[in-house]
Design a protein around this motif. Sequence first.
Motif: not given
Length: 133
Positions: A1-3, A7, A11, A121, A131
Amino acid sequence: MISNYSDLVQTSLAQVDAQRFLFVFCRAELPEDASAEEKDAFQRGEGGALTPVICVDKTPEEAPDFATLVEESRSTGQDWDMVFVAAMSGRGGMEPSSDEAKQPLTMMVESIRLGHISNYLPLNTRGEAVSLQ
């Protein structure tokens, strides 16, 4: 999970094939024909339209942290509220070149203009994933 951006970088560096990031920085704007309800929502930080103002491609090494991106974006004189990020994978151990990124970056800008953002993203001005509804 990329927050967050960190991150994302970690990744990408763990991938077998080298990566190149595509960035589209956008400004939130309220359309001229907005209703009173839409104007109120916009004042609360909701709604509006995201207009691309800067686009650029970078390797993870060229933009190792979000502060580097923010500093570079300031040099353009363009204000922005959100950045969308996508990653391109290289082949045979070679990262994609900037030339190879031109067409996908152009397509990304157009996609965002049309409101098609689900493949990217979204990050706020602090580099945190958000979001969008």
